[in-house]
Motif scaffolding. Structure first.
Motif, PDB file in Angstrom:
ATOM      1  N   GLU A  10       0.831  -1.204   0.000  1.00  0.00           N
ATOM      2  CA  GLU A  10       0.000   0.000   0.000  1.00  0.00           C
ATOM      3  C   GLU A  10       0.867   1.257   0.000  1.00  0.00           C
ATOM      4  OE1 GLU A  10      -3.805   1.929   2.401  1.00  0.00           O
ATOM      5  OE2 GLU A  10      -2.551   0.429   3.394  1.00  0.00           O
ATOM      6  N   HIS A  11       1.926   1.240   0.811  1.00  0.00           N
ATOM      7  CA  HIS A  11       2.834   2.388   0.854  1.00  0.00           C
ATOM      8  C   HIS A  11       3.520   2.590  -0.497  1.00  0.00           C
ATOM      9  CE1 HIS A  11       3.259   2.105   5.515  1.00  0.00           C
ATOM     10  NE2 HIS A  11       2.092   2.566   5.122  1.00  0.00           N
ATOM     11  N   LEU A  12       3.870   1.489  -1.145  1.00  0.00           N
ATOM     12  CA  LEU A  12       4.508   1.588  -2.460  1.00  0.00           C
ATOM     13  C   LEU A  12       3.537   2.178  -3.477  1.00  0.00           C
ATOM     14  CD1 LEU A  12       6.907   1.042  -4.264  1.00  0.00           C
ATOM     15  CD2 LEU A  12       6.109  -1.315  -4.539  1.00  0.00           C
ATOM     16  N   LYS A  21      10.102   9.868  -7.177  1.00  0.00           N
ATOM     17  CA  LYS A  21      10.941   9.218  -8.183  1.00  0.00           C
ATOM     18  C   LYS A  21      12.273   8.718  -7.656  1.00  0.00           C
ATOM     19  CE  LYS A  21       8.864  12.012 -11.819  1.00  0.00           C
ATOM     20  NZ  LYS A  21       9.062  13.023 -12.882  1.00  0.00           N
ATOM     21  N   GLN A  22      12.622   9.063  -6.434  1.00  0.00           N
ATOM     22  CA  GLN A  22      13.896   8.616  -5.879  1.00  0.00           C
ATOM     23  C   GLN A  22      13.663   7.869  -4.587  1.00  0.00           C
ATOM     24  OE1 GLN A  22      16.049  12.594  -6.197  1.00  0.00           O
ATOM     25  NE2 GLN A  22      17.763  11.178  -6.268  1.00  0.00           N
ATOM     26  N   GLY A  23      14.500   6.882  -4.344  1.00  0.00           N
ATOM     27  CA  GLY A  23      14.386   6.144  -3.092  1.00  0.00           C
ATOM     28  C   GLY A  23      15.436   5.065  -2.982  1.00  0.00           C
ATOM     29  N   ILE A  24      15.534   4.516  -1.792  1.00  0.00           N
ATOM     30  CA  ILE A  24      16.454   3.415  -1.512  1.00  0.00           C
ATOM     31  C   ILE A  24      15.657   2.343  -0.779  1.00  0.00           C
ATOM     32  CG2 ILE A  24      18.575   2.740  -0.317  1.00  0.00           C
ATOM     33  CD1 ILE A  24      19.361   5.747  -0.377  1.00  0.00           C
ATOM     34  N   ILE A  25      15.851   1.099  -1.155  1.00  0.00           N
ATOM     35  CA  ILE A  25      15.167  -0.008  -0.495  1.00  0.00           C
ATOM     36  C   ILE A  25      16.158  -0.690   0.451  1.00  0.00           C
ATOM     37  CG2 ILE A  25      13.872  -2.142  -0.816  1.00  0.00           C
ATOM     38  CD1 ILE A  25      13.457  -1.181  -3.777  1.00  0.00           C
ATOM     39  N   ALA A  26      15.835  -0.686   1.733  1.00  0.00           N
ATOM     40  CA  ALA A  26      16.712  -1.295   2.733  1.00  0.00           C
ATOM     41  C   ALA A  26      16.062  -2.573   3.270  1.00  0.00           C
ATOM     42  CB  ALA A  26      16.976  -0.328   3.879  1.00  0.00           C
ATOM     43  N   ILE A  27      16.804  -3.662   3.209  1.00  0.00           N
ATOM     44  CA  ILE A  27      16.363  -4.917   3.835  1.00  0.00           C
ATOM     45  C   ILE A  27      17.003  -4.962   5.217  1.00  0.00           C
ATOM     46  CG2 ILE A  27      16.266  -7.431   3.636  1.00  0.00           C
ATOM     47  CD1 ILE A  27      16.809  -7.125   0.660  1.00  0.00           C
ATOM     48  N   THR A  28      16.199  -4.806   6.256  1.00  0.00           N
ATOM     49  CA  THR A  28      16.717  -4.653   7.610  1.00  0.00           C
ATOM     50  C   THR A  28      16.827  -6.003   8.341  1.00  0.00           C
ATOM     51  OG1 THR A  28      14.505  -4.256   8.491  1.00  0.00           O
ATOM     52  CG2 THR A  28      15.756  -2.337   7.756  1.00  0.00           C
ATOM     53  N   LYS A  29      17.553  -5.976   9.461  1.00  0.00           N
ATOM     54  CA  LYS A  29      17.698  -7.129  10.367  1.00  0.00           C
ATOM     55  C   LYS A  29      18.326  -8.337   9.681  1.00  0.00           C
ATOM     56  CE  LYS A  29      13.732  -5.665  13.134  1.00  0.00           C
ATOM     57  NZ  LYS A  29      12.444  -6.044  13.750  1.00  0.00           N
ATOM     58  N   VAL A  30      19.247  -8.090   8.738  1.00  0.00           N
ATOM     59  CA  VAL A  30      19.847  -9.223   8.030  1.00  0.00           C
ATOM     60  C   VAL A  30      20.746 -10.062   8.936  1.00  0.00           C
ATOM     61  CG1 VAL A  30      19.723  -8.124   5.761  1.00  0.00           C
ATOM     62  CG2 VAL A  30      21.734  -7.762   7.185  1.00  0.00           C
ATOM     63  N   THR A  54       7.082  -0.165 -10.693  1.00  0.00           N
ATOM     64  CA  THR A  54       6.757   0.991  -9.856  1.00  0.00           C
ATOM     65  C   THR A  54       7.830   2.073 -10.035  1.00  0.00           C
ATOM     66  OG1 THR A  54       8.018   0.338  -7.881  1.00  0.00           O
ATOM     67  CG2 THR A  54       5.826  -0.652  -8.175  1.00  0.00           C
ATOM     68  N   VAL A  55       7.626   3.220  -9.383  1.00  0.00           N
ATOM     69  CA  VAL A  55       8.590   4.317  -9.489  1.00  0.00           C
ATOM     70  C   VAL A  55       9.939   3.932  -8.889  1.00  0.00           C
ATOM     71  CG1 VAL A  55       6.963   6.230  -9.565  1.00  0.00           C
ATOM     72  CG2 VAL A  55       7.629   5.277  -7.355  1.00  0.00           C
ATOM     73  N   LEU A  56       9.969   2.917  -8.016  1.00  0.00           N
ATOM     74  CA  LEU A  56      11.213   2.503  -7.379  1.00  0.00           C
ATOM     75  C   LEU A  56      11.753   1.190  -7.957  1.00  0.00           C
ATOM     76  CD1 LEU A  56      10.538   3.377  -3.615  1.00  0.00           C
ATOM     77  CD2 LEU A  56      11.654   4.745  -5.382  1.00  0.00           C
ATOM     78  N   ALA A  57      11.343   0.870  -9.182  1.00  0.00           N
ATOM     79  CA  ALA A  57      11.788  -0.381  -9.796  1.00  0.00           C
ATOM     80  C   ALA A  57      13.305  -0.457  -9.913  1.00  0.00           C
ATOM     81  CB  ALA A  57      11.146  -0.541 -11.172  1.00  0.00           C
ATOM     82  N   ASP A  58      13.954   0.692 -10.153  1.00  0.00           N
ATOM     83  CA  ASP A  58      15.411   0.708 -10.332  1.00  0.00           C
ATOM     84  C   ASP A  58      16.154   1.210  -9.093  1.00  0.00           C
ATOM     85  OD1 ASP A  58      15.170  -0.160 -13.009  1.00  0.00           O
ATOM     86  OD2 ASP A  58      14.751   1.894 -13.649  1.00  0.00           O
ATOM     87  N   ALA A  59      15.453   1.319  -7.982  1.00  0.00           N
ATOM     88  CA  ALA A  59      16.088   1.819  -6.757  1.00  0.00           C
ATOM     89  C   ALA A  59      17.098   0.807  -6.230  1.00  0.00           C
ATOM     90  CB  ALA A  59      15.030   2.091  -5.689  1.00  0.00           C
ATOM     91  N   PRO A  60      18.238   1.267  -5.671  1.00  0.00           N
ATOM     92  CA  PRO A  60      19.216   0.354  -5.092  1.00  0.00           C
ATOM     93  C   PRO A  60      18.610  -0.411  -3.909  1.00  0.00           C
ATOM     94  CG  PRO A  60      19.744   2.625  -4.542  1.00  0.00           C
ATOM     95  CD  PRO A  60      18.653   2.670  -5.558  1.00  0.00           C
ATOM     96  N   LEU A  61      18.951  -1.682  -3.802  1.00  0.00           N
ATOM     97  CA  LEU A  61      18.407  -2.558  -2.758  1.00  0.00           C
ATOM     98  C   LEU A  61      19.570  -3.000  -1.869  1.00  0.00           C
ATOM     99  CD1 LEU A  61      15.716  -5.264  -3.508  1.00  0.00           C
ATOM    100  CD2 LEU A  61      17.262  -5.398  -1.568  1.00  0.00           C
ATOM    101  N   LEU A  62      19.562  -2.546  -0.602  1.00  0.00           N
ATOM    102  CA  LEU A  62      20.721  -2.733   0.271  1.00  0.00           C
ATOM    103  C   LEU A  62      20.346  -3.495   1.536  1.00  0.00           C
ATOM    104  CD1 LEU A  62      22.162   0.894   0.053  1.00  0.00           C
ATOM    105  CD2 LEU A  62      22.817  -1.080  -1.316  1.00  0.00           C
ATOM    106  N   PRO A  63      21.020  -4.629   1.813  1.00  0.00           N
ATOM    107  CA  PRO A  63      20.816  -5.336   3.082  1.00  0.00           C
ATOM    108  C   PRO A  63      21.588  -4.643   4.206  1.00  0.00           C
ATOM    109  CG  PRO A  63      22.394  -6.530   1.724  1.00  0.00           C
ATOM    110  CD  PRO A  63      21.925  -5.356   0.910  1.00  0.00           C
ATOM    111  N   VAL A  64      20.929  -4.426   5.359  1.00  0.00           N
ATOM    112  CA  VAL A  64      21.582  -3.732   6.476  1.00  0.00           C
ATOM    113  C   VAL A  64      21.189  -4.373   7.806  1.00  0.00           C
ATOM    114  CG1 VAL A  64      21.671  -1.500   5.288  1.00  0.00           C
ATOM    115  CG2 VAL A  64      19.702  -2.064   6.707  1.00  0.00           C
TER     116      VAL A  64
END
Length: 546
Positions: A10-12, A21-30, A54-64
């Motif tokens: 829903e948020h997406l 148009k800009q964003g970063i996807i963080a995968i938390t608690k890795v 979506t607008v964030l289809a090409d956003a960097p996806l970072l595990p943290v």
């Protein structure tokens, strides 16, 4: 274990509707799956699939992991990278601060916070709070706990308002300049119904509108269609329970009140339609289609932004519309201050306010770095902005008229800036002036003067006009300088010409001072050199009544 949750989806969808148009996807608690890299890979693939299209289809996806610190350095670096690549927010000279928090502080009064858009606020600005129609004044400004005189669009801002009671304003109100925005209870929109919506959007449906920081109940009035199916778009007029303060182009979200769910959103086409439309009238649908594609004034602004600064006649040629339509259109945009005239050329309001902000920032920074200097060189500012005098001069004139800067000879300064000497500096100045008074025309050298008061104080005395340096190694007190110049003019009026020897004898001084004086009078246009003689320029003779 449960994958991408419905709330995340829903948020997406909301990010899509708001065109973020800009964003970063963080995968938390890795750190919880350190021993199972295949599981992390599976989660990464699932997230990438959820964001596809979506607008964030090409956003960097970072595990943290906040627990172990893994990936945090890469996340911070990516944040910095995206911030550096982000375009500054447009400054159209029409600031708006949608209020998201209101509180008061003893001794200060009402404080409101929000994200500033559309323009700048300055301390002392007269402001209005809409849609409640209150008037007040900006008493103080802060960004991230830093006090500022001016705040720019895109900033998180706290505004201390005087003349407005805390209980009279609330979240959802908008702080703006008077006349910038009017309240409305009826808005025309271009609407997109989400693919995930469980039922079509129907006429006279009760929905909850979210726009800026405001939210209110609304009734839908579908224009040109009986209903809007999931994944489809259409025109919707919203009749609001409470007035809001919005402008054309603002994006909004609609939610179903119960059970609560985001169903769609879109863009405001007309914040002031004036009346309810007939739903299936062809002229109404055509009007809304025109608004959705862009109006003639928006086309003019687009052409202007690509070619500014530009003369009106050349803008007209590029726009390619009839002269009878162009002239009143341009005048309307001038009246609304969306187009600004600088001398013989036009610029958009965004460019004008960007230049204005740049000049003001340079002047403020100069005052901060050199508090003993009266102001920054006007020519230095023009050179750094890489502007031609034909554009720069009327730009500065407009800033002077608005009391943003003051022209002090060849310098620019803020109206409230003044040079303040410390007690020890003033004591050194007094000693220097005593030496000048004793020496007369045979004054201390520039280096000697600087040694007594210091280079910064010496330059301040030049800026203030208390000292007059006529050449690299000759400087006089202002009163002595004026007396010396008057004596030379009187000599010329009596004798017709003057040579270096005459000046030396007239003042009982050395050739150094005599040559320095005569070369200075040539440079400032009082005399003209003819061979070894100097003659008074005729305009100077007329000024002195001869």
């Amino acid at each position: 274990d449960e994958g991408v949750m419905p709330q995340t989806r829903e948020h997406l969808a909301i990010l899509d509707l708001l065109a973020i148009k800009q964003g970063i996807i963080a995968i938390t608690k890795v750190d919880m799956i350190d021993d199972d890299p295949e599981w992390l890979e599976l989660v990464t693939l699932e997230i990438a699939e959820a964001f596809e299209g979506t607008v964030l289809a090409d956003a960097p996806l970072l595990p943290v992991s906040a627990h172990t610190g893994a990936g945090l350095a890469a996340l911070k670096a990516q944040i910095v990278k995206q911030l550096l690549a982000t375009e500054p927010k447009a400054d159209t000279g029409r600031p708006r601060l949608p209020i998201d928090r209101v509180f008061s502080i003893s001794g200060f009064g009402t404080i409101v916070t929000g994200t500033l858009i559309g323009g700048q606020f300055r301390i002392g600005d007269e402001v209005a709070v809409q849609p409640v129609g209150l008037s007040g004044r900006v008493r103080g400004l802060q960004t991230h706990k830093t006090k500022l005189d001016v705040v720019k669009p895109g900033s998180r801002v706290a505004v201390n308002l005087s003349g407005i009671d805390k209980n009279a304003v609330k979240r959802g109100n908008v702080v703006t300049l008077p006349t910038v925005i009017k309240p409305t209870v009826l808005i025309d929109t271009q609407y997109q119904h989400l693919d995930s919506a469980e039922q079509p959007l129907k006429h006279n449906m009760e929905v909850k509108l979210f726009v800026g920081s405001a939210e209110t109940i609304a009734r839908t009035r579908l224009i040109g269609s009986k209903q809007i199916e999931a994944g489809k778009a259409g025109f919707v007029q919203l009749a609001l329970r409470d007035p809001v303060a919005v402008v054309r182009g603002d994006r909004f979200i609609l939610r179903r009140p119960s059970p609560a769910m985001t169903i769609g959103g879109g863009t405001i086409l007309d914040p002031q339609p004036g009346r309810q439309h007939r739903r299936f009238r062809a002229e109404t649908v055509e009007h809304l289609q025109t608004l959705s594609q862009g109006t003639t004034d928006e086309l003019l602004l687009q052409v202007l932004r690509r070619n500014e600064p530009i003369a009106p006649v050349n803008l007209h040629k590029l726009l390619g519309i009839d002269a009878a339509e162009f002239a009143p259109l341009l005048q309307d945009l001038r009246d609304e201050q969306r187009v600004m005239q600088l001398g013989k050329v036009l610029v958009s309001a965004e460019t004008f306010h960007r230049w204005k902000s740049d000049i003001e920032t340079r002047v403020l920074d100069f005052h901060h770095t050199y508090p003993l200097r009266l102001g920054i060189s006007r020519e230095e500012v023009r050179s750094k902005l890489k502007q031609k005098a034909a554009v720069f001069n009327p730009l500065i004139a407009s800033l002077v008229e608005a009391d943003i800067v003051v022209e002090d000879g060849a310098l620019l300064r803020k109206p409230d800036h003044s040079v303040q000497f410390s007690a020890s500096q003033q004591s050194a100045i007094d000693r220097l002036k005593a030496q000048f008074a004793k020496a007369g025309i045979n004054s201390p050298s520039v280096k000697a003067a600087q040694a007594i008061v210091g280079e910064d104080v010496y330059q301040a005395l030049l800026d203030l006009g208390e000292l007059r340096q006529v050449r690299k190694d000759v400087v006089w007190l202002k009163a002595d300088y004026e007396k010396i110049v008057a004596q030379v003019v009187a000599f010329l009026q009596k004798n017709g010409s003057i040579e270096v020897g005459d000046a030396r004898d007239l003042f009982a001084t050395s050739r150094k001072y005599a040559i320095g004086l005569l070369e200075h009078l040539d440079a400032i246009g009082i005399t003209r050199r003819v061979g070894d003689e100097r003659k008074l320029i005729p305009t100077v003779e007329k000024k002195n009544g001869t």
